[in-house]
Design a protein around this motif. Structure first.
Motif, PDB file in Angstrom:
ATOM      1  N   GLY B  62       0.743  -1.362  -0.213  1.00  0.00           N
ATOM      2  CA  GLY B  62      -0.082  -0.102  -0.203  1.00  0.00           C
ATOM      3  C   GLY B  62       0.854   1.368   0.289  1.00  0.00           C
ATOM      4  O   GLY B  62       0.694   2.029  -0.927  1.00  0.00           O
ATOM      5  N   GLY B  63       1.768   1.126   1.102  1.00  0.00           N
ATOM      6  CA  GLY B  63       2.855   2.286   1.053  1.00  0.00           C
ATOM      7  C   GLY B  63       3.513   2.891  -0.447  1.00  0.00           C
ATOM      8  O   GLY B  63       3.429   3.960  -0.719  1.00  0.00           O
ATOM      9  N   PHE B  64       4.100   1.550  -0.834  1.00  0.00           N
ATOM     10  CA  PHE B  64       4.831   1.932  -1.871  1.00  0.00           C
ATOM     11  C   PHE B  64       3.981   2.106  -3.314  1.00  0.00           C
ATOM     12  O   PHE B  64       4.250   2.898  -4.099  1.00  0.00           O
ATOM     13  N   THR B  65       2.732   1.691  -3.158  1.00  0.00           N
ATOM     14  CA  THR B  65       1.688   1.954  -4.361  1.00  0.00           C
ATOM     15  C   THR B  65       1.488   3.281  -4.411  1.00  0.00           C
ATOM     16  O   THR B  65       1.444   4.057  -5.459  1.00  0.00           O
ATOM     17  N   GLY B  66       1.159   3.773  -3.131  1.00  0.00           N
ATOM     18  CA  GLY B  66       0.800   5.187  -3.207  1.00  0.00           C
ATOM     19  C   GLY B  66       1.937   6.523  -3.442  1.00  0.00           C
ATOM     20  O   GLY B  66       2.068   7.169  -4.232  1.00  0.00           O
ATOM     21  N   MET B  67       3.133   5.855  -3.146  1.00  0.00           N
ATOM     22  CA  MET B  67       4.456   6.739  -3.443  1.00  0.00           C
ATOM     23  C   MET B  67       4.685   6.715  -5.051  1.00  0.00           C
ATOM     24  O   MET B  67       4.932   7.735  -5.423  1.00  0.00           O
ATOM     25  N   VAL B  68       4.406   5.711  -5.587  1.00  0.00           N
ATOM     26  CA  VAL B  68       4.745   5.381  -7.119  1.00  0.00           C
ATOM     27  C   VAL B  68       3.857   6.220  -7.795  1.00  0.00           C
ATOM     28  O   VAL B  68       4.082   6.990  -8.532  1.00  0.00           O
ATOM     29  N   LEU B  69       2.455   6.080  -7.322  1.00  0.00           N
ATOM     30  CA  LEU B  69       1.521   7.072  -7.850  1.00  0.00           C
ATOM     31  C   LEU B  69       1.679   8.245  -7.834  1.00  0.00           C
ATOM     32  O   LEU B  69       1.573   9.265  -8.762  1.00  0.00           O
ATOM     33  N   ALA B  70       2.102   8.701  -6.933  1.00  0.00           N
ATOM     34  CA  ALA B  70       2.100  10.293  -6.443  1.00  0.00           C
ATOM     35  C   ALA B  70       3.518  10.995  -7.346  1.00  0.00           C
ATOM     36  O   ALA B  70       3.032  11.792  -8.060  1.00  0.00           O
ATOM     37  N   LEU B  71       4.288  10.035  -7.442  1.00  0.00           N
ATOM     38  CA  LEU B  71       5.552  10.175  -8.253  1.00  0.00           C
ATOM     39  C   LEU B  71       5.311  10.319  -9.650  1.00  0.00           C
ATOM     40  O   LEU B  71       5.695  11.409 -10.244  1.00  0.00           O
ATOM     41  N   GLN B  72       4.683   9.392 -10.256  1.00  0.00           N
ATOM     42  CA  GLN B  72       4.172   9.464 -11.672  1.00  0.00           C
ATOM     43  C   GLN B  72       3.134  10.593 -12.002  1.00  0.00           C
ATOM     44  O   GLN B  72       3.056  11.189 -13.055  1.00  0.00           O
ATOM     45  N   LEU B  73       2.296  10.583 -11.231  1.00  0.00           N
ATOM     46  CA  LEU B  73       1.040  11.767 -11.389  1.00  0.00           C
ATOM     47  C   LEU B  73       1.599  13.183 -11.243  1.00  0.00           C
ATOM     48  O   LEU B  73       1.382  14.003 -12.029  1.00  0.00           O
ATOM     49  N   TYR B  74       2.874  13.311 -10.311  1.00  0.00           N
ATOM     50  CA  TYR B  74       3.273  14.706 -10.056  1.00  0.00           C
ATOM     51  C   TYR B  74       4.155  15.216 -11.597  1.00  0.00           C
ATOM     52  O   TYR B  74       3.594  16.193 -11.893  1.00  0.00           O
ATOM     53  N   TYR B  75       4.834  14.180 -12.115  1.00  0.00           N
ATOM     54  CA  TYR B  75       5.573  14.532 -13.439  1.00  0.00           C
ATOM     55  C   TYR B  75       4.529  14.818 -14.315  1.00  0.00           C
ATOM     56  O   TYR B  75       4.541  15.555 -15.442  1.00  0.00           O
ATOM     57  N   THR B  76       3.391  14.018 -14.862  1.00  0.00           N
ATOM     58  CA  THR B  76       2.609  14.236 -15.559  1.00  0.00           C
ATOM     59  C   THR B  76       1.495  15.218 -15.529  1.00  0.00           C
ATOM     60  O   THR B  76       1.519  16.152 -16.499  1.00  0.00           O
ATOM     61  N   LEU B  77       1.206  15.477 -14.095  1.00  0.00           N
ATOM     62  CA  LEU B  77       0.379  16.725 -13.961  1.00  0.00           C
ATOM     63  C   LEU B  77       0.949  18.376 -13.983  1.00  0.00           C
ATOM     64  O   LEU B  77       0.385  19.084 -14.655  1.00  0.00           O
ATOM     65  N   LYS B  78       2.228  17.959 -13.761  1.00  0.00           N
ATOM     66  CA  LYS B  78       3.219  19.307 -13.796  1.00  0.00           C
ATOM     67  C   LYS B  78       3.156  19.684 -15.252  1.00  0.00           C
ATOM     68  O   LYS B  78       2.933  21.015 -15.372  1.00  0.00           O
ATOM     69  N   LYS B  79       3.097  18.808 -16.218  1.00  0.00           N
ATOM     70  CA  LYS B  79       3.072  19.476 -17.802  1.00  0.00           C
ATOM     71  C   LYS B  79       2.045  20.206 -18.023  1.00  0.00           C
ATOM     72  O   LYS B  79       1.910  21.184 -18.769  1.00  0.00           O
ATOM     73  N   PHE B  80       0.930  20.147 -17.123  1.00  0.00           N
ATOM     74  CA  PHE B  80      -0.410  20.763 -17.629  1.00  0.00           C
ATOM     75  C   PHE B  80      -0.834  21.784 -16.221  1.00  0.00           C
ATOM     76  O   PHE B  80      -1.782  22.425 -16.331  1.00  0.00           O
ATOM     77  N   GLY B  81       0.445  21.870 -15.390  1.00  0.00           N
ATOM     78  CA  GLY B  81       0.232  22.647 -14.158  1.00  0.00           C
ATOM     79  C   GLY B  81      -0.821  22.444 -13.314  1.00  0.00           C
ATOM     80  O   GLY B  81      -1.456  23.374 -12.703  1.00  0.00           O
ATOM     81  N   ALA B  82      -1.130  21.152 -13.215  1.00  0.00           N
ATOM     82  CA  ALA B  82      -2.126  20.655 -12.384  1.00  0.00           C
ATOM     83  C   ALA B  82      -1.448  19.853 -11.108  1.00  0.00           C
ATOM     84  O   ALA B  82      -2.360  18.884 -10.918  1.00  0.00           O
ATOM     85  N   GLU B  83      -0.573  20.295 -10.662  1.00  0.00           N
ATOM     86  CA  GLU B  83       0.118  19.586  -9.419  1.00  0.00           C
ATOM     87  C   GLU B  83      -1.297  19.518  -8.306  1.00  0.00           C
ATOM     88  O   GLU B  83      -0.805  18.485  -7.512  1.00  0.00           O
ATOM     89  N   SER B  84      -1.961  20.545  -8.256  1.00  0.00           N
ATOM     90  CA  SER B  84      -2.991  20.464  -7.035  1.00  0.00           C
ATOM     91  C   SER B  84      -3.789  18.972  -7.239  1.00  0.00           C
ATOM     92  O   SER B  84      -4.362  18.912  -6.092  1.00  0.00           O
ATOM     93  N   MET B  85      -3.985  18.522  -8.389  1.00  0.00           N
ATOM     94  CA  MET B  85      -4.734  17.275  -8.544  1.00  0.00           C
ATOM     95  C   MET B  85      -4.167  16.035  -8.067  1.00  0.00           C
ATOM     96  O   MET B  85      -4.630  14.905  -8.272  1.00  0.00           O
ATOM     97  N   ILE B  86      -2.822  16.145  -7.654  1.00  0.00           N
ATOM     98  CA  ILE B  86      -2.043  14.976  -7.190  1.00  0.00           C
ATOM     99  C   ILE B  86      -2.830  14.171  -6.074  1.00  0.00           C
ATOM    100  O   ILE B  86      -2.940  13.082  -6.096  1.00  0.00           O
ATOM    101  N   GLY B  87      -3.448  14.871  -5.230  1.00  0.00           N
ATOM    102  CA  GLY B  87      -4.056  14.171  -3.979  1.00  0.00           C
ATOM    103  C   GLY B  87      -5.318  13.524  -4.413  1.00  0.00           C
ATOM    104  O   GLY B  87      -5.406  12.310  -4.308  1.00  0.00           O
ATOM    105  N   PRO B  88      -6.312  14.134  -5.208  1.00  0.00           N
ATOM    106  CA  PRO B  88      -7.371  13.421  -5.715  1.00  0.00           C
ATOM    107  C   PRO B  88      -7.043  12.183  -6.618  1.00  0.00           C
ATOM    108  O   PRO B  88      -7.514  11.264  -6.459  1.00  0.00           O
TER     109      PRO B  88
END
Lengths: 246, 261
Positions: B62-88
């Motif tokens: 669970g811990g590592f899945t959440g960490m990987v998700l956050a990492l991947q989502l951050y770099y994808t969402l950053k391209k669109f300036g939507a880092e705030s959506m990382i939590g949801p």
């Protein structure tokens, strides 16, 4: 069915994987006697016993226990018949997750519904004394030797004082001394409790000392049946060959 | 040509027979789960085994899945300036999909395989037969406790997986990548609804049925088909149990997901 006949097998036929294993077995066992069913490995002795336990249904024929044909009754009636039977399986079939005390007391709690711990404890102690196995109540099956497992399983089989006890190769895998000890225990407990016994075995001639009558299964049928003495004097070549010393 | 048709026909009949047997097994398991006598002590023992003993692996994955998700989502969402959506993004993925699925897969690997092996050994050593000859119902002793325990444990383990996963995502997104703590949790409350949580609960309950059904069936009927008997049959059944349960979880997840998009 005459009153003193407890078990009657009529024309029992069973084929497994298109190969006939039982080809019309007929047997009658009187109340209180011990019958040994002998025969070569693969002759169908254990298959016959599984029919007597109601674990297998025959292709044709009947198995009457106490006058009830267990091959054609519903589960409720079958279980009523099973309640009068104790079984010593070839492997012992002790529950791995329970210790000896819990294994032996299992039929008392689950089948008879006893809850008085003092009463259960006394009966378990008596049963273990009967099989010369006191002081190992806390051990698990994995910690027991082959002979101890068989004795604990025997205690579990007889603790409810069943009318009938079925023994599936009770001495397989044991050394000669232990074999004799198990046979002596069967004899001793039969004398004490007076159950009707069927022993499936190929331990010749030891089994003759335990049984009142012997039936030989060969080619899917009973080829000879009688007292141990009668079997020793049998004229049938296959019987002579099977029981004669090397 | 005739033999080909015969082989095909036999295969089809075997498949249908197997399906029917599995269906009857499930029906019996459910029927005996809701009818007395209840074996609470055995069910509790299985809750301990399936639930408590799986906690370690659930927390780790669970811990590592959440960490990987956050990492991947951050770099994808950053391209669109939507880092705030990382939590949801992390919470929604975990609650709706990854939590129930990964939990079920982990319990299959750890508990399901063990259940199949245990029941298989009980079958080949005549322990299951001994219930029958004692006029007892083996389902009550070896199948129902696993069903009940799975129904109780799967949603709870999924909740643990999700919580630890969200915490893992927080560690990466907030502590490592600098996303605001308020943004991470605040947006989560806006975008993750009760419906998403209930979907996860329904999924975990259905996975509990699948895993306990498959693992108990494979163990209970070891040696009943042509797969042989003895240790090899138990080993085959254990493999079949893990593979069948894992594939069924993914297929059922997609099926459920497509109805509740």
């Amino acid at each position: 069915m005459p009153e003193d006949i407890v078990i009657e097998v009529k024309g029992l036929r069973k084929a497994l994987a298109a190969k006939a294993v039982l080809n019309g077995v007929d047997l009658r066992i009187r109340r209180g006697e011990v019958l040994a069913v002998i025969g070569a490995s693969g002759a169908g002795k254990s298959i016959l016993l599984r029919h007597l336990m109601g674990l297998m249904l025959p292709d044709s024929g009947a198995v009457l226990i106490g006058g009830v044909d267990i091959t054609s009754v519903g589960l409720k009636q079958l279980n009523k018949v099973r309640s009068s039977i104790g079984v010593l399986f070839q492997s012992g079939a002790l529950f791995d997750s329970l210790n000896v005390y819990e294994n032996v007391s299992f039929p008392l709690r689950e089948c008879l519904g006893l809850i008085d711990e003092g009463k259960i404890g006394r009966r378990v102690k008596n049963a273990l004394d009967d099989v010369n196995l006191s002081g190992i109540e806390h051990k698990y099956p994995a910690e027991l030797s082959g002979g101890m497992k068989k004795r604990a399983a025997l205690a579990r089989a007889i603790i409810t004082n069943p009318d009938i006890v079925l023994f599936d190769e009770p001495t397989t895998g044991l050394d000669p001394l232990l074999k004799r000890a198990i046979h002596a225990l069967i004899r001793k407990n039969h004398k004490k409790y007076g159950f009707t016994g069927i022993i499936v075995s190929h331990e010749i001639p030891d089994i003759f000392e335990v049984s009142d009558r012997v039936a030989m299964l060969h080619g899917g049928i009973i080829v000879e049946e009688g007292t141990p003495e009668a079997l020793r004097n049998s004229k049938i070549p296959i019987v002579r060959e099977f029981i004669s010393p090397l | 040509m005739t033999s080909f048709v015969r082989v095909l026909g036999r295969g089809g009949l075997d498949f249908l027979r197997g399906l029917g047997k599995r269906g009857i097994f499930l029906f019996n398991a459910i029927h005996y789960s809701v009818t007395p006598p209840y074996k609470w002590r055995l069910a509790w023992r299985q809750v301990w085994f399936i639930g408590y003993m799986s906690l370690g692996v659930i927390v780790m994955t669970g811990g590592f899945t959440g960490m990987v998700l956050a990492l991947q989502l951050y770099y994808t969402l950053k391209k669109f300036g939507a880092e705030s959506m990382i939590g949801p993004g992390v919470a929604s993925s975990l609650v709706r999909e990854l939590g129930p699925v990964f939990t079920a897969l982990m319990v299959t690997a750890r508990g399901g395989s063990a259940i199949t092996a245990e029941l298989g050994i009980m079958r080949i050593s005549e322990q299951i037969d001994s219930y029958y000859v004692m006029a007892l119902n083996p389902y009550k002793y070896v199948v129902v406790p696993n069903f009940v325990a799975a129904i109780v444990c799967f949603p709870l383990l999924t909740a643990v997986f999700n919580t630890v996963g969200i915490w893992g995502g927080y560690m990466v997104a907030v502590k490592l990548l600098g996303v605001g703590s308020g943004v991470y949790f605040g947006e989560m409350q806006t975008f993750v609804s009760a419906r998403d949580i209930w979907l996860g609960v329904y999924k975990s309950l259905s996975f509990a049925v699948i895993v306990s059904w498959v693992s108990c069936y494979e163990g209970f009927y070891v040696g009943a088909d042509s797969s042989g008997f003895g240790a090899k049959a138990v080993s085959r059944a254990t493999t079949a149990s893990v593979v069948t349960a894992s594939v069924s979880i993914l297929v059922w997840d997609y099926t459920l997901g497509s109805f509740f998009v």
